[in-house]
Scaffold this motif. Structure first.
Motif, PDB file in Angstrom:
ATOM      1  N   MET A 134       2.701  -0.808  13.093  1.00  0.00           N
ATOM      2  CA  MET A 134       2.300   0.321  12.288  1.00  0.00           C
ATOM      3  C   MET A 134       2.540   1.614  13.055  1.00  0.00           C
ATOM      4  O   MET A 134       2.299   1.679  14.250  1.00  0.00           O
ATOM      5  CB  MET A 134       0.817   0.220  11.934  1.00  0.00           C
ATOM      6  N   MET A 135       2.998   2.609  12.346  1.00  0.00           N
ATOM      7  CA  MET A 135       3.206   3.917  12.949  1.00  0.00           C
ATOM      8  C   MET A 135       1.901   4.707  12.980  1.00  0.00           C
ATOM      9  O   MET A 135       1.037   4.514  12.139  1.00  0.00           O
ATOM     10  CB  MET A 135       4.194   4.731  12.098  1.00  0.00           C
ATOM     11  N   THR A 136       1.821   5.597  13.927  1.00  0.00           N
ATOM     12  CA  THR A 136       0.724   6.557  13.959  1.00  0.00           C
ATOM     13  C   THR A 136       1.135   7.771  13.125  1.00  0.00           C
ATOM     14  O   THR A 136       2.310   7.918  12.748  1.00  0.00           O
ATOM     15  CB  THR A 136       0.423   7.025  15.393  1.00  0.00           C
ATOM     16  N   LYS A 137       0.184   8.651  12.897  1.00  0.00           N
ATOM     17  CA  LYS A 137       0.465   9.895  12.179  1.00  0.00           C
ATOM     18  C   LYS A 137       1.572  10.676  12.885  1.00  0.00           C
ATOM     19  O   LYS A 137       2.522  11.142  12.241  1.00  0.00           O
ATOM     20  CB  LYS A 137      -0.821  10.725  12.098  1.00  0.00           C
ATOM     21  N   ASP A 138       1.466  10.816  14.190  1.00  0.00           N
ATOM     22  CA  ASP A 138       2.461  11.578  14.946  1.00  0.00           C
ATOM     23  C   ASP A 138       3.831  10.907  14.921  1.00  0.00           C
ATOM     24  O   ASP A 138       4.861  11.584  14.838  1.00  0.00           O
ATOM     25  CB  ASP A 138       2.003  11.788  16.385  1.00  0.00           C
ATOM     26  N   GLN A 139       3.862   9.582  14.995  1.00  0.00           N
ATOM     27  CA  GLN A 139       5.133   8.860  14.925  1.00  0.00           C
ATOM     28  C   GLN A 139       5.792   9.057  13.566  1.00  0.00           C
ATOM     29  O   GLN A 139       7.014   9.193  13.467  1.00  0.00           O
ATOM     30  CB  GLN A 139       4.919   7.374  15.202  1.00  0.00           C
ATOM     31  N   THR A 161      -2.586  -7.730   6.015  1.00  0.00           N
ATOM     32  CA  THR A 161      -1.791  -8.637   6.841  1.00  0.00           C
ATOM     33  C   THR A 161      -0.553  -9.035   6.048  1.00  0.00           C
ATOM     34  O   THR A 161      -0.656  -9.523   4.920  1.00  0.00           O
ATOM     35  CB  THR A 161      -2.601  -9.892   7.220  1.00  0.00           C
ATOM     36  N   SER A 162       0.593  -8.807   6.636  1.00  0.00           N
ATOM     37  CA  SER A 162       1.851  -9.140   5.977  1.00  0.00           C
ATOM     38  C   SER A 162       1.962 -10.642   5.769  1.00  0.00           C
ATOM     39  O   SER A 162       1.766 -11.413   6.707  1.00  0.00           O
ATOM     40  CB  SER A 162       3.033  -8.653   6.818  1.00  0.00           C
ATOM     41  N   HIS A 163       2.287 -11.044   4.548  1.00  0.00           N
ATOM     42  CA  HIS A 163       2.488 -12.478   4.289  1.00  0.00           C
ATOM     43  C   HIS A 163       3.847 -12.934   4.843  1.00  0.00           C
ATOM     44  O   HIS A 163       4.117 -14.127   4.920  1.00  0.00           O
ATOM     45  CB  HIS A 163       2.393 -12.768   2.789  1.00  0.00           C
ATOM     46  N   THR A 208       2.806  -0.398   2.496  1.00  0.00           N
ATOM     47  CA  THR A 208       4.020  -1.215   2.630  1.00  0.00           C
ATOM     48  C   THR A 208       3.762  -2.687   2.303  1.00  0.00           C
ATOM     49  O   THR A 208       4.662  -3.505   2.424  1.00  0.00           O
ATOM     50  CB  THR A 208       4.590  -1.115   4.056  1.00  0.00           C
ATOM     51  N   HIS A 209       2.557  -2.998   1.877  1.00  0.00           N
ATOM     52  CA  HIS A 209       2.156  -4.373   1.607  1.00  0.00           C
ATOM     53  C   HIS A 209       2.557  -4.806   0.199  1.00  0.00           C
ATOM     54  O   HIS A 209       2.340  -4.088  -0.765  1.00  0.00           O
ATOM     55  CB  HIS A 209       0.638  -4.489   1.768  1.00  0.00           C
ATOM     56  N   MET A 210       3.154  -5.990   0.103  1.00  0.00           N
ATOM     57  CA  MET A 210       3.449  -6.588  -1.205  1.00  0.00           C
ATOM     58  C   MET A 210       2.201  -7.343  -1.643  1.00  0.00           C
ATOM     59  O   MET A 210       1.810  -8.308  -0.997  1.00  0.00           O
ATOM     60  CB  MET A 210       4.658  -7.516  -1.089  1.00  0.00           C
ATOM     61  N   HIS A 211       1.587  -6.893  -2.699  1.00  0.00           N
ATOM     62  CA  HIS A 211       0.309  -7.447  -3.146  1.00  0.00           C
ATOM     63  C   HIS A 211       0.435  -8.939  -3.457  1.00  0.00           C
ATOM     64  O   HIS A 211       1.369  -9.372  -4.104  1.00  0.00           O
ATOM     65  CB  HIS A 211      -0.192  -6.694  -4.362  1.00  0.00           C
ATOM     66  N   GLN A 212      -0.568  -9.678  -2.981  1.00  0.00           N
ATOM     67  CA  GLN A 212      -0.563 -11.124  -3.131  1.00  0.00           C
ATOM     68  C   GLN A 212      -1.736 -11.645  -3.954  1.00  0.00           C
ATOM     69  O   GLN A 212      -1.767 -12.824  -4.281  1.00  0.00           O
ATOM     70  CB  GLN A 212      -0.599 -11.783  -1.742  1.00  0.00           C
ATOM     71  N   SER A 213      -2.685 -10.782  -4.272  1.00  0.00           N
ATOM     72  CA  SER A 213      -3.877 -11.248  -4.969  1.00  0.00           C
ATOM     73  C   SER A 213      -4.541 -10.108  -5.732  1.00  0.00           C
ATOM     74  O   SER A 213      -4.212  -8.933  -5.533  1.00  0.00           O
ATOM     75  CB  SER A 213      -4.885 -11.821  -3.964  1.00  0.00           C
ATOM     76  N   THR A 214      -5.504 -10.474  -6.559  1.00  0.00           N
ATOM     77  CA  THR A 214      -6.304  -9.479  -7.263  1.00  0.00           C
ATOM     78  C   THR A 214      -7.051  -8.618  -6.251  1.00  0.00           C
ATOM     79  O   THR A 214      -7.161  -7.398  -6.419  1.00  0.00           O
ATOM     80  CB  THR A 214      -7.299 -10.172  -8.212  1.00  0.00           C
ATOM     81  N   ASP A 215      -7.543  -9.228  -5.185  1.00  0.00           N
ATOM     82  CA  ASP A 215      -8.250  -8.486  -4.136  1.00  0.00           C
ATOM     83  C   ASP A 215      -7.354  -7.420  -3.519  1.00  0.00           C
ATOM     84  O   ASP A 215      -7.797  -6.300  -3.253  1.00  0.00           O
ATOM     85  CB  ASP A 215      -8.766  -9.451  -3.063  1.00  0.00           C
ATOM     86  N   THR A 253       5.290 -11.511   8.014  1.00  0.00           N
ATOM     87  CA  THR A 253       5.281 -11.525   9.476  1.00  0.00           C
ATOM     88  C   THR A 253       3.945 -11.957  10.077  1.00  0.00           C
ATOM     89  O   THR A 253       3.884 -12.299  11.248  1.00  0.00           O
ATOM     90  CB  THR A 253       5.604 -10.130  10.046  1.00  0.00           C
ATOM     91  N   GLY A 254       2.880 -11.869   9.274  1.00  0.00           N
ATOM     92  CA  GLY A 254       1.551 -12.164   9.781  1.00  0.00           C
ATOM     93  C   GLY A 254       0.943 -11.018  10.574  1.00  0.00           C
ATOM     94  O   GLY A 254      -0.153 -11.135  11.109  1.00  0.00           O
ATOM     95  N   LYS A 255       1.660  -9.884  10.642  1.00  0.00           N
ATOM     96  CA  LYS A 255       1.184  -8.728  11.395  1.00  0.00           C
ATOM     97  C   LYS A 255       0.408  -7.759  10.494  1.00  0.00           C
ATOM     98  O   LYS A 255       0.596  -7.741   9.278  1.00  0.00           O
ATOM     99  CB  LYS A 255       2.355  -7.984  12.023  1.00  0.00           C
ATOM    100  N   LYS A 256      -0.425  -6.950  11.137  1.00  0.00           N
ATOM    101  CA  LYS A 256      -1.166  -5.922  10.411  1.00  0.00           C
ATOM    102  C   LYS A 256      -0.194  -4.813  10.029  1.00  0.00           C
ATOM    103  O   LYS A 256       0.577  -4.343  10.869  1.00  0.00           O
ATOM    104  CB  LYS A 256      -2.298  -5.375  11.280  1.00  0.00           C
TER     105      LYS A 256
END
Length: 99
Positions: A1-6, A60-62, A72-79, A64-67
Protein backbone atom coordinates in the motif's frame (compact mmCIF):
# COMPACT_ATOMS: atom_id res chain seq x y z
CA UNK A 1 0.00 0.00 0.00
CA UNK A 2 1.16 3.50 -0.78
CA UNK A 3 1.31 6.28 1.75
CA UNK A 4 -0.24 9.68 1.12
CA UNK A 5 3.17 11.12 0.24
CA UNK A 6 4.01 8.22 -2.08
CA UNK A 7 0.70 8.73 -3.88
CA UNK A 8 1.37 12.44 -4.41
CA UNK A 9 4.93 11.73 -5.54
CA UNK A 10 3.67 9.08 -7.99
CA UNK A 11 1.46 11.74 -9.59
CA UNK A 12 4.43 14.08 -9.91
CA UNK A 13 6.31 11.40 -11.88
CA UNK A 14 3.54 10.97 -14.46
CA UNK A 15 4.04 12.63 -17.81
CA UNK A 16 0.53 14.07 -18.07
CA UNK A 17 -0.81 16.12 -20.96
CA UNK A 18 -3.48 17.90 -18.98
CA UNK A 19 -5.48 20.83 -20.25
CA UNK A 20 -7.91 22.89 -18.22
CA UNK A 21 -9.99 25.76 -19.56
CA UNK A 22 -8.15 25.44 -22.87
CA UNK A 23 -4.68 25.83 -21.38
CA UNK A 24 -2.02 23.24 -20.63
CA UNK A 25 -1.44 22.62 -16.91
CA UNK A 26 2.31 22.23 -16.41
CA UNK A 27 2.16 21.12 -12.77
CA UNK A 28 -1.21 19.47 -11.99
CA UNK A 29 -0.14 18.34 -8.50
CA UNK A 30 0.31 21.88 -7.23
CA UNK A 31 -2.38 23.54 -9.33
CA UNK A 32 -4.72 25.46 -6.97
CA UNK A 33 -7.84 24.27 -8.83
CA UNK A 34 -6.84 20.59 -8.89
CA UNK A 35 -5.12 20.33 -5.50
CA UNK A 36 -8.28 20.18 -3.32
CA UNK A 37 -9.49 17.10 -5.21
CA UNK A 38 -6.02 15.57 -5.06
CA UNK A 39 -5.97 16.17 -1.30
CA UNK A 40 -9.27 14.31 -0.96
CA UNK A 41 -7.85 11.30 -2.78
CA UNK A 42 -4.62 11.52 -0.78
CA UNK A 43 -6.72 11.37 2.40
CA UNK A 44 -7.79 7.85 1.42
CA UNK A 45 -4.16 6.76 1.72
CA UNK A 46 -3.71 8.60 5.00
CA UNK A 47 -6.83 7.07 6.57
CA UNK A 48 -5.81 3.59 5.38
CA UNK A 49 -2.68 3.92 7.53
CA UNK A 50 -4.67 4.91 10.63
CA UNK A 51 -5.36 1.83 12.82
CA UNK A 52 -8.68 3.39 13.85
CA UNK A 53 -9.98 3.10 10.25
CA UNK A 54 -8.06 0.04 9.09
CA UNK A 55 -11.15 -2.20 8.96
CA UNK A 56 -13.00 0.17 6.62
CA UNK A 57 -10.10 1.52 4.58
CA UNK A 58 -8.23 -1.71 3.88
CA UNK A 59 -9.02 -5.25 2.80
CA UNK A 60 -7.10 -8.45 2.19
CA UNK A 61 -6.55 -9.19 -1.47
CA UNK A 62 -8.06 -12.51 -2.52
CA UNK A 63 -5.31 -12.65 -5.18
CA UNK A 64 -2.16 -11.93 -3.17
CA UNK A 65 -3.33 -12.31 0.42
CA UNK A 66 -1.78 -8.91 1.19
CA UNK A 67 -3.41 -5.91 2.83
CA UNK A 68 -4.56 -3.42 0.19
CA UNK A 69 -6.48 -0.17 0.02
CA UNK A 70 -10.20 -0.92 -0.21
CA UNK A 71 -10.42 1.26 -3.34
CA UNK A 72 -8.36 -1.34 -5.19
CA UNK A 73 -10.19 -4.32 -3.69
CA UNK A 74 -12.43 -6.53 -5.83
CA UNK A 75 -15.46 -7.09 -3.63
CA UNK A 76 -15.99 -10.69 -2.62
CA UNK A 77 -18.95 -10.51 -0.26
CA UNK A 78 -21.89 -8.50 1.01
CA UNK A 79 -19.68 -7.47 3.94
CA UNK A 80 -17.15 -6.01 1.48
CA UNK A 81 -19.86 -3.91 -0.13
CA UNK A 82 -21.18 -2.69 3.22
CA UNK A 83 -17.66 -1.67 4.24
CA UNK A 84 -17.23 0.14 0.92
CA UNK A 85 -20.37 2.21 1.58
CA UNK A 86 -19.25 2.95 5.15
CA UNK A 87 -15.81 3.89 3.86
CA UNK A 88 -17.34 6.32 1.37
CA UNK A 89 -19.45 7.89 4.11
CA UNK A 90 -16.36 8.29 6.30
CA UNK A 91 -14.44 9.90 3.46
CA UNK A 92 -17.31 12.28 2.78
CA UNK A 93 -17.29 13.31 6.44
CA UNK A 94 -13.50 13.71 6.57
CA UNK A 95 -12.94 15.44 3.23
CA UNK A 96 -16.30 17.05 2.34
CA UNK A 97 -15.84 15.45 -1.11
CA UNK A 98 -17.92 12.93 -3.02
CA UNK A 99 -16.34 9.56 -3.79
Amino acid sequence: MMTKDQYIESLRKLKLNLYMFGEKVENPVDNPVIRPSLNSFAATYELAEDPQYEDLMTATSHITGKKINRFTHMHQSTDDLIKKVKMQRLLGQKTAACF
